[in-house]
Design a protein around this motif. Structure first.
Motif, PDB file in Angstrom:
ATOM      1  N   ALA A 261       0.924  -1.351  -0.082  1.00  0.00           N
ATOM      2  CA  ALA A 261       0.246   0.147  -0.096  1.00  0.00           C
ATOM      3  C   ALA A 261       0.986   1.337   0.055  1.00  0.00           C
ATOM      4  CB  ALA A 261      -0.731  -0.049   1.381  1.00  0.00           C
ATOM      5  N   ASP A 262       2.140   0.994   0.223  1.00  0.00           N
ATOM      6  CA  ASP A 262       3.030   2.383   0.039  1.00  0.00           C
ATOM      7  C   ASP A 262       4.447   1.816  -0.125  1.00  0.00           C
ATOM      8  OD1 ASP A 262       4.034   4.985   0.471  1.00  0.00           O
ATOM      9  OD2 ASP A 262       3.747   5.091   2.640  1.00  0.00           O
ATOM     10  N   LEU A 263       5.301   2.946  -0.693  1.00  0.00           N
ATOM     11  CA  LEU A 263       6.671   2.827  -1.020  1.00  0.00           C
ATOM     12  C   LEU A 263       7.299   2.263   0.454  1.00  0.00           C
ATOM     13  CD1 LEU A 263       7.251   5.581  -3.245  1.00  0.00           C
ATOM     14  CD2 LEU A 263       6.860   3.401  -4.027  1.00  0.00           C
ATOM     15  N   PRO A 264       8.051   1.344   0.372  1.00  0.00           N
ATOM     16  CA  PRO A 264       8.794   0.733   1.448  1.00  0.00           C
ATOM     17  C   PRO A 264      10.240   1.791   1.931  1.00  0.00           C
ATOM     18  CG  PRO A 264       9.793  -0.337  -0.308  1.00  0.00           C
ATOM     19  CD  PRO A 264       8.606   0.574  -0.804  1.00  0.00           C
ATOM     20  N   GLY A 265      10.550   1.872   3.028  1.00  0.00           N
ATOM     21  CA  GLY A 265      11.818   2.561   3.448  1.00  0.00           C
ATOM     22  C   GLY A 265      12.954   1.888   3.271  1.00  0.00           C
ATOM     23  N   CYS A 266      14.074   2.656   3.285  1.00  0.00           N
ATOM     24  CA  CYS A 266      15.236   1.753   2.969  1.00  0.00           C
ATOM     25  C   CYS A 266      16.102   1.734   4.225  1.00  0.00           C
ATOM     26  CB  CYS A 266      16.206   2.612   1.977  1.00  0.00           C
ATOM     27  SG  CYS A 266      15.348   2.842   0.177  1.00  0.00           S
ATOM     28  N   GLY A 267      15.619   1.473   5.289  1.00  0.00           N
ATOM     29  CA  GLY A 267      16.284   1.289   6.525  1.00  0.00           C
ATOM     30  C   GLY A 267      17.109  -0.043   6.567  1.00  0.00           C
ATOM     31  N   GLY A 268      16.874  -1.102   5.875  1.00  0.00           N
ATOM     32  CA  GLY A 268      17.278  -2.286   5.785  1.00  0.00           C
ATOM     33  C   GLY A 268      18.004  -2.529   4.599  1.00  0.00           C
ATOM     34  N   PHE A 269      18.048  -1.433   3.494  1.00  0.00           N
ATOM     35  CA  PHE A 269      18.419  -1.826   2.117  1.00  0.00           C
ATOM     36  C   PHE A 269      19.268  -0.270   2.057  1.00  0.00           C
ATOM     37  CE2 PHE A 269      13.881  -3.145   1.905  1.00  0.00           C
ATOM     38  CZ  PHE A 269      13.912  -4.415   2.496  1.00  0.00           C
ATOM     39  N   SER A 270      20.286  -0.297   2.717  1.00  0.00           N
ATOM     40  CA  SER A 270      21.032   1.116   2.666  1.00  0.00           C
ATOM     41  C   SER A 270      21.710   1.300   1.225  1.00  0.00           C
ATOM     42  CB  SER A 270      22.070   0.978   3.691  1.00  0.00           C
ATOM     43  OG  SER A 270      22.958  -0.095   3.619  1.00  0.00           O
ATOM     44  N   ALA A 271      21.936   0.140   0.382  1.00  0.00           N
ATOM     45  CA  ALA A 271      22.747   0.160  -0.835  1.00  0.00           C
ATOM     46  C   ALA A 271      21.841   0.352  -2.151  1.00  0.00           C
ATOM     47  CB  ALA A 271      23.722  -0.851  -1.030  1.00  0.00           C
ATOM     48  N   LEU A 272      20.482   0.346  -1.877  1.00  0.00           N
ATOM     49  CA  LEU A 272      19.497   0.158  -2.827  1.00  0.00           C
ATOM     50  C   LEU A 272      19.442   1.293  -3.832  1.00  0.00           C
ATOM     51  CD1 LEU A 272      17.260  -1.965  -3.710  1.00  0.00           C
ATOM     52  CD2 LEU A 272      15.532  -0.071  -2.517  1.00  0.00           C
ATOM     53  N   GLU A 273      19.665   0.845  -5.208  1.00  0.00           N
ATOM     54  CA  GLU A 273      19.627   1.733  -6.452  1.00  0.00           C
ATOM     55  C   GLU A 273      18.427   1.643  -7.206  1.00  0.00           C
ATOM     56  OE1 GLU A 273      23.268   1.051  -8.206  1.00  0.00           O
ATOM     57  OE2 GLU A 273      24.534   1.539  -6.545  1.00  0.00           O
ATOM     58  N   ILE A 274      17.840   0.508  -7.394  1.00  0.00           N
ATOM     59  CA  ILE A 274      16.668   0.189  -8.253  1.00  0.00           C
ATOM     60  C   ILE A 274      15.432  -0.391  -7.549  1.00  0.00           C
ATOM     61  CG2 ILE A 274      15.899  -0.725 -10.541  1.00  0.00           C
ATOM     62  CD1 ILE A 274      18.656  -0.725 -11.468  1.00  0.00           C
ATOM     63  N   LEU A 275      14.322   0.114  -7.588  1.00  0.00           N
ATOM     64  CA  LEU A 275      13.213  -0.443  -7.006  1.00  0.00           C
ATOM     65  C   LEU A 275      12.052  -0.247  -8.084  1.00  0.00           C
ATOM     66  CD1 LEU A 275      11.760  -1.386  -4.419  1.00  0.00           C
ATOM     67  CD2 LEU A 275      11.165   1.039  -3.990  1.00  0.00           C
ATOM     68  N   ASN A 276      11.419  -1.502  -7.988  1.00  0.00           N
ATOM     69  CA  ASN A 276      10.314  -1.608  -8.828  1.00  0.00           C
ATOM     70  C   ASN A 276       8.987  -1.808  -7.823  1.00  0.00           C
ATOM     71  OD1 ASN A 276       8.124  -2.563 -10.748  1.00  0.00           O
ATOM     72  ND2 ASN A 276       9.578  -3.441 -11.788  1.00  0.00           N
ATOM     73  N   MET A 277       7.906  -0.957  -8.291  1.00  0.00           N
ATOM     74  CA  MET A 277       6.728  -1.095  -7.383  1.00  0.00           C
ATOM     75  C   MET A 277       5.502  -0.929  -8.000  1.00  0.00           C
ATOM     76  SD  MET A 277       7.515  -1.306  -4.009  1.00  0.00           S
ATOM     77  CE  MET A 277       5.922  -1.102  -3.181  1.00  0.00           C
ATOM     78  N   GLU A 278       5.822  -1.314  -9.246  1.00  0.00           N
ATOM     79  CA  GLU A 278       4.519  -1.409 -10.328  1.00  0.00           C
ATOM     80  C   GLU A 278       3.441  -2.286  -9.694  1.00  0.00           C
ATOM     81  OE1 GLU A 278       6.028   0.172 -14.529  1.00  0.00           O
ATOM     82  OE2 GLU A 278       6.371  -1.880 -14.167  1.00  0.00           O
ATOM     83  N   MET A 279       2.177  -1.617 -10.302  1.00  0.00           N
ATOM     84  CA  MET A 279       1.026  -2.761 -10.077  1.00  0.00           C
ATOM     85  C   MET A 279       0.809  -3.509  -8.574  1.00  0.00           C
ATOM     86  SD  MET A 279       1.116  -4.624 -13.815  1.00  0.00           S
ATOM     87  CE  MET A 279       2.951  -5.158 -13.509  1.00  0.00           C
ATOM     88  N   ASN A 280       1.204  -2.610  -7.744  1.00  0.00           N
ATOM     89  CA  ASN A 280       0.683  -2.865  -6.307  1.00  0.00           C
ATOM     90  C   ASN A 280      -0.682  -2.161  -6.001  1.00  0.00           C
ATOM     91  OD1 ASN A 280       2.627  -4.403  -4.483  1.00  0.00           O
ATOM     92  ND2 ASN A 280       3.990  -3.214  -6.036  1.00  0.00           N
ATOM     93  N   SER A 281      -0.961  -1.837  -4.555  1.00  0.00           N
ATOM     94  CA  SER A 281      -2.203  -1.175  -4.066  1.00  0.00           C
ATOM     95  C   SER A 281      -1.803   0.233  -3.596  1.00  0.00           C
ATOM     96  CB  SER A 281      -2.846  -2.072  -3.352  1.00  0.00           C
ATOM     97  OG  SER A 281      -3.205  -3.422  -3.742  1.00  0.00           O
ATOM     98  N   ILE A 282      -0.851   0.772  -4.376  1.00  0.00           N
ATOM     99  CA  ILE A 282      -0.368   2.184  -3.660  1.00  0.00           C
ATOM    100  C   ILE A 282      -1.572   3.395  -4.253  1.00  0.00           C
ATOM    101  CG2 ILE A 282       1.209   3.901  -3.791  1.00  0.00           C
ATOM    102  CD1 ILE A 282       3.242   1.620  -4.113  1.00  0.00           C
ATOM    103  N   LEU A 283      -2.260   3.934  -3.172  1.00  0.00           N
ATOM    104  CA  LEU A 283      -3.144   5.105  -3.592  1.00  0.00           C
ATOM    105  C   LEU A 283      -2.451   6.131  -3.466  1.00  0.00           C
ATOM    106  CD1 LEU A 283      -6.280   3.960  -1.422  1.00  0.00           C
ATOM    107  CD2 LEU A 283      -5.806   3.693  -3.796  1.00  0.00           C
ATOM    108  N   THR A 284      -1.434   6.487  -2.447  1.00  0.00           N
ATOM    109  CA  THR A 284      -0.720   7.930  -2.058  1.00  0.00           C
ATOM    110  C   THR A 284       0.636   7.411  -1.460  1.00  0.00           C
ATOM    111  OG1 THR A 284      -2.955   8.722  -1.387  1.00  0.00           O
ATOM    112  CG2 THR A 284      -0.665   9.901  -0.936  1.00  0.00           C
ATOM    113  N   PRO A 285       1.546   7.575  -2.606  1.00  0.00           N
ATOM    114  CA  PRO A 285       2.883   7.010  -2.337  1.00  0.00           C
ATOM    115  C   PRO A 285       3.602   8.121  -1.267  1.00  0.00           C
ATOM    116  CG  PRO A 285       2.569   7.186  -4.806  1.00  0.00           C
ATOM    117  CD  PRO A 285       1.393   7.867  -4.210  1.00  0.00           C
ATOM    118  N   SER A 286       4.339   7.604  -0.546  1.00  0.00           N
ATOM    119  CA  SER A 286       4.974   8.414   0.496  1.00  0.00           C
ATOM    120  C   SER A 286       6.130   9.395  -0.296  1.00  0.00           C
ATOM    121  CB  SER A 286       5.833   7.681   1.570  1.00  0.00           C
ATOM    122  OG  SER A 286       5.124   6.876   2.350  1.00  0.00           O
TER     123      SER A 286
END
Length: 559
Positions: free
Chosen positions: A257-282
């Motif tokens: 329902a929302d974009l995740p935080g990167c607390g556990g993924f400190s090196a994250l560079e590419i994120l795919n969140m398509e086709m979820n249930s996100i109404l209002t992204p953070s």
């Protein structure tokens, strides 16, 4: 070399000599007995062929043990696709041992309903294994410690169920870099699950399974690229997994329902969140995920509201980090905005900022109150309220007792007493005047006396001068006389201009006086004595009326 069907027990194949350049061989639509197939394979094994592919192969006779010779081969890769084994009862070792102990780098067995594979007898040179679209289960390669050179392992479209057993399978694969477990039946059974992934694993595909958010408690710690799309993940728990090496994460087609935080993924560079249930992204996503250079969040059911405005502004500030913008970012809700691209959706800052809206409303209220207060003071509204409050609701006396009521400023009283009253009350056809000093009833309020005098007088004479417009009581008297003029539809006002009145000194509350002087004829007191006789004659003519002896004559009635 197409072979439709081989029935001989022996096959004499003129194999290419080792000096031949032939390196690739593909057989398609092959039906052959088991022993003849192995003789064919043995022949090719010891030829110059390096890459051998068999498509649509049918094994006809019973599977028996065969002493296969692996030495002296140029073979690097063998691919068996769509293999049909007609023998339902055979020893697994007779079939799978031949495949497991091959001394080649790459082996593919695809679409063949394979249910098992043996662990190689000794350290295997396999670097690539592809067992796509079979019936393999969690029993595969458990406690197998001979696949130490295996780098790429594809197990897509099989029947694996336990993620922890998959992790255990990799435990001794010290060189494994890529593992494809997509399109299986994988699930996790909670946080207590014990997972033992090989530390070498860098890329893991777990897409199209039955995994939930608990999967984050069973992941390889050194993974760089993780594909979890098309699962049943509804959130990304914080603090469960520390994937400090993760650079690419695919969470498309889940239930987030929302974009995740990167607390556990400190090196994250590419994120795919398509086709979820996100109404209002953070809107603070890029603040917590500062190393992300590409975000795919399109094809979600966006609710175009104030909260979404911040995300739209974020896109403008991100420098092109939103992949698929603007085509993939479209309003789903509300209904009247459905289909509108987010780039075309705009709301004013006032409509979206509650604090600003409240402050603006408060300021507007204060301004309105100030304007009303100013107008009340400027137009003397309190004065009219007081007048209305003092108006007697009882039926007033209707008998006319005076020809005229005189309204004047106390500063003009000398003229009234020495000129006006003597000239009107003396002589033939004397006029009965109502003057406050003589006719106001003691004990009644001034307002009541004014009302009564005006009601009992046929006419109201107003002595106008700069002094008049400065008198509040004169204003009262003018108000009531004007009220009588309109309510009883009678010509009861007589205006005498004693001294010229500059318009700028007339207060705003005297707007009735301005209107009267603009529309009605008034008598001007002449400074020349020769003209005063005419003045008095005109004034008497304006007042001329015979007062009734008894009751009932109203304004406008004459004898």
């Amino acid at each position: 070399l197409p072979i439709a069907r081989v029935t001989d027990s022996r096959l004499d194949l003129a194999c290419p000599p080792r000096r031949s350049r032939l390196q690739n061989l593909t057989l398609t639509n092959v039906s052959v007995d088991w022993n003849i197939f192995l003789e064919l394979l043995q022949t090719i094994w010891q030829s110059s062929i390096e890459y051998f592919n068999i498509n649509n192969f049918t094994q006809l006779s019973n599977i028996e043990k065969y002493n296969f010779r692996y030495s002296g081969t140029s073979m690097k890769a063998l691919a068996l696709k769509n293999i049909l084994v007609t023998d339902l009862y055979f020893s697994q070792d007779d079939l799978y041992r031949i495949l497991a102990d091959m001394n080649i780098e790459a082996l593919t067995v695809a679409g063949s309903e394979m249910i098992h594979m043996l662990c190689p007898s000794s350290n295997s040179p396999f670097r690539y294994l592809n067992f796509i679209n079979n019936d393999l289960t969690d029993l595969l390669f458990q406690n197998c410690d001979t696949l130490i050179q295996l780098e790429i392992f594809i197990l897509q479209k099989n029947k694996f169920e336990s993620l922890s057993k998959v992790s255990s399978m990799t435990r001794y694969m010290k060189s494994l870099r890529y593992l494809d477990m997509s399109s299986n039946l994988l699930r996790t059974d909670g946080a207590e699950e014990h997972c033992q992934w090989t530390e070498s694993l860098k890329e893991l595909d777990l897409s199209s399974n039955q995994l939930t958010e608990s999967v984050f408690g069973c992941l390889p710690v050194n993974v760089n690229k993780l594909d979890l799309h098309n699962n049943q993940i509804s959130s990304v728990p914080q603090g469960i997994a520390e994937l400090k090496s993760l650079k690419e994460l695919n969470l498309a087609s889940n239930r987030l329902a929302d974009l995740p935080g990167c607390g556990g993924f400190s090196a994250l560079e590419i994120l795919n969140m398509e086709m979820n249930s996100i109404l209002t992204p953070s809107a603070d996503f890029f603040e917590s995920c500062q190393r992300v250079r590409e975000l795919e969040a399109g094809h979600n059911p966006f609710k175009c509201s104030c909260e979404l405005q911040a995300f739209v502004r974020l896109e403008r500030q991100s420098g092109g980090k939103l992949s698929g913008w603007p085509e993939a970012y479209v309003c789903e809700y509300p209904e009247d905005l459905k289909g509108t691209q987010l780039k075309d959706f705009h709301l004013t800052e006032l409509a979206c900022n509650t604090t600003l809206l409240l402050v603006t409303a408060l300021l507007l209220t204060l301004v309105l109150v100030g304007v009303v207060a100013f107008l009340c003071i400027y137009l003397d509204v309190p004065w009219y309220v007081r007048i209305a409050w003092h108006e007697c609701p009882e039926e007033r006396e209707t008998v006319l007792q005076f020809h005229a009521f005189i309204s004047y400023s106390e500063r003009d009283s000398v003229w009234v007493k020495t000129e006006l009253i003597p000239n009107l009350e003396k002589g033939e056809g004397s006029v009965q005047l109502c003057q406050h000093e003589r006719n106001f009833v003691p004990g009644k309020s001034i307002v009541e006396n004014i009302i009564n005098c005006i009601d009992k007088s046929y006419k109201s004479i107003f002595v106008l001068s700069p002094n008049f417009v400065q008198s509040e009581w004169c204003h009262y008297e003018l108000y009531f006389a004007h009220h009588k003029l309109f309510s009883e539809n009678c010509n009861s006002l007589i205006l005498i201009l004693l001294e010229p009145i500059p318009p700028y000194i007339i207060p705003a509350r005297y707007h009735k006086l301005k209107a009267l002087m603009a529309k009605r004829t008034y008598l001007e007191w002449p400074k020349e004595r020769s003209k005063r006789a005419l003045f008095w004659a005109n004034l008497r003519a304006a007042i001329n009326i015979n007062l009734p002896v008894a009751e009932g004559q109203r304004c406008g009635e004459r004898d």
